[in-house]
Design an enzyme around this catalytic site. Structure first.
Site, short mmCIF file in Angstrom:
data_model
loop_
_atom_site.label_atom_id
_atom_site.label_comp_id
_atom_site.label_asym_id
_atom_site.label_seq_id
_atom_site.Cartn_x
_atom_site.Cartn_y
_atom_site.Cartn_z
N ASP A 29 1.19 5.33 5.27
CA ASP A 29 1.36 5.43 3.82
C ASP A 29 1.89 4.11 3.25
O ASP A 29 2.58 3.36 3.93
CB ASP A 29 2.34 6.57 3.51
CG ASP A 29 2.24 7.02 2.06
OD1 ASP A 29 1.28 6.65 1.37
OD2 ASP A 29 3.15 7.76 1.62
N ASN A 77 -6.56 14.04 -0.69
CA ASN A 77 -6.90 12.69 -1.15
C ASN A 77 -8.21 12.62 -1.96
O ASN A 77 -8.47 11.63 -2.63
CB ASN A 77 -6.95 11.69 0.01
CG ASN A 77 -5.61 11.33 0.59
OD1 ASN A 77 -5.49 11.02 1.77
ND2 ASN A 77 -4.56 11.35 -0.22
C1 IPE Z 1 -0.65 11.08 3.21
O1 IPE Z 1 -0.37 10.12 2.25
C2 IPE Z 1 -2.11 11.03 3.58
C3 IPE Z 1 -2.53 9.89 4.37
C4 IPE Z 1 -1.76 8.93 4.78
C5 IPE Z 1 -3.93 9.86 4.70
P1 IPE Z 1 -0.42 10.44 0.69
O2 IPE Z 1 -0.05 9.19 -0.01
O3 IPE Z 1 -1.72 11.06 0.34
O4 IPE Z 1 0.72 11.56 0.55
P2 IPE Z 1 1.61 11.98 -0.69
O5 IPE Z 1 0.69 12.19 -1.85
O6 IPE Z 1 2.56 10.85 -0.94
O7 IPE Z 1 2.32 13.22 -0.23
C1 IPE Z 2 -2.06 5.61 2.39
O1 IPE Z 2 -1.65 4.72 1.40
C2 IPE Z 2 -3.55 5.57 2.63
C3 IPE Z 2 -4.29 6.81 2.28
C4 IPE Z 2 -3.77 7.90 1.79
C5 IPE Z 2 -5.71 6.77 2.48
P1 IPE Z 2 -1.63 5.16 -0.10
O2 IPE Z 2 -2.96 4.89 -0.71
O3 IPE Z 2 -1.16 6.57 -0.23
O4 IPE Z 2 -0.55 4.17 -0.71
P2 IPE Z 2 0.55 4.50 -1.77
O5 IPE Z 2 1.32 5.68 -1.25
O6 IPE Z 2 -0.15 4.82 -3.05
O7 IPE Z 2 1.37 3.26 -1.85
MG MG Z 3 0.64 7.43 -0.45
#
Ligand code: IPE
Ligand code: IPE
Ligand code: MG
Length: 249
Positions: A29, A77
């Site tokens: 993340d 997502n």
């Molecule tokens: C979790 O991260 C999913 C992945 C890393 C693929 P998210 O960024 O989607 O999670 P939330 O929304 O912060 O819970």
């Molecule tokens: C995790 O990074 C990757 C996926 C969920 C695919 P994020 O895209 O959630 O990054 P933040 O949380 O917005 O910084």
């Molecule tokens: Mg995220």
């Protein structure tokens, strides 16, 4: 040009080889925030995150950790802007195509967990090919959670089991934890010992709900693209200081 040496090629001396986790799971993340902090579009963070994952996979191999599972895309997502979702699907496909040869050379066995049937067809075929080509490899077991949701996984297991009962092939009192596990996407893969989440969020976001029951959780503020071997070392050091009790005293 001088080549930067890879930090920690070997297991750092203060880590105990015997007490390493056998399976590490990561919630990758913070890609978006990493990019934003640099004035870049979010997708640049995802792109950079691929390099982080590649090095973590190699690091697990170098240090003797036999299984790694990475959360690449959750069932939630899909709710992101269309351009980002499309970029990610294309990125997964491109990376798989590009890395297959190296995965073969490095003896990696790749598999995917999640509801794969709704992914773009071209991605599905790269997934199938990489799983088939690497299925007899005996090195690290690398699992990528793609369109994965823990609740969804449990619901589909229930449906499969209910169907067996309906057909008269299974008696409800034969349903136990081990039978249930055989209907999860992760059947055959050990439960993670250590869950790492980057970027500071204190939640599991629908990841491996069943399998993480007794995992040790490690959260770091570091954003995923910055998670390097030194960060991994810190996570393992903390893991080795934990006392795993599994409900006992
Ligand atoms: C979790 O991260 C999913 C992945 C890393 C693929 P998210 O960024 O989607 O999670 P939330 O929304 O912060 O819970
Ligand atoms: C995790 O990074 C990757 C996926 C969920 C695919 P994020 O895209 O959630 O990054 P933040 O949380 O917005 O910084
Ligand atoms: Mg995220």
């Amino acid at each position: 040009m001088t080549v930067k040496p890879i930090l920690f090629n070997n297991l750092p001396a203060d880590l105990d080889q015997v007490r390493l986790p056998k399976h590490v799971a990561v919630i990758m993340d913070g890609n978006g925030r990493w990019a934003k902090g640099r004035g870049l579009p979010r997708i640049m963070g995802h792109q950079r995150g691929v390099d982080t994952l590649k090095d973590l996979l190699r690091c697990c191999r170098d240090w003797g950790i036999p299984a790694l599972t990475a959360y690449a895309f959750s069932t939630e997502n899909w709710g992101r802007p269309l351009e980002e979702v499309e970029f990610l699907m294309t990125l997964f496909e491109r990376v798989l195509r590009r890395e297959l040869r190296e995965m073969m050379e490095e003896n990696v066995r790749i598999s995917f967990v999640g509801n794969l049937e709704v992914l773009p067809l071209s991605l599905q075929s790269e997934i199938a090919r990489s799983m088939k080509d690497t299925q007899d490899n005996t090195g690290i077991q690398f699992t990528v959670a793609t369109n994965y949701g823990g609740r969804q996984e449990i619901v589909q297991a229930c449906q499969a089991i209910a169907t067996l009962v309906q057909k008269g092939l299974l008696n409800p009192n034969e349903i136990d934890e081990s039978l249930f596990e055989r209907h999860l996407y992760t059947t055959g893969i050990s439960h993670p010992d250590l869950l790492i989440r980057t970027s500071g969020e204190m939640r599991i976001s629908n990841f491996l709900l069943w399998q993480l029951a007794y995992a040790e959780i490690y959260v770091t503020q570091t954003l995923w693209p910055d998670f390097n071997r030194e960060e991994f070392y810190k996570a393992l050091l903390e893991y080795q200081q934990r006392e795993r009790r599994f409900g006992k005293v």
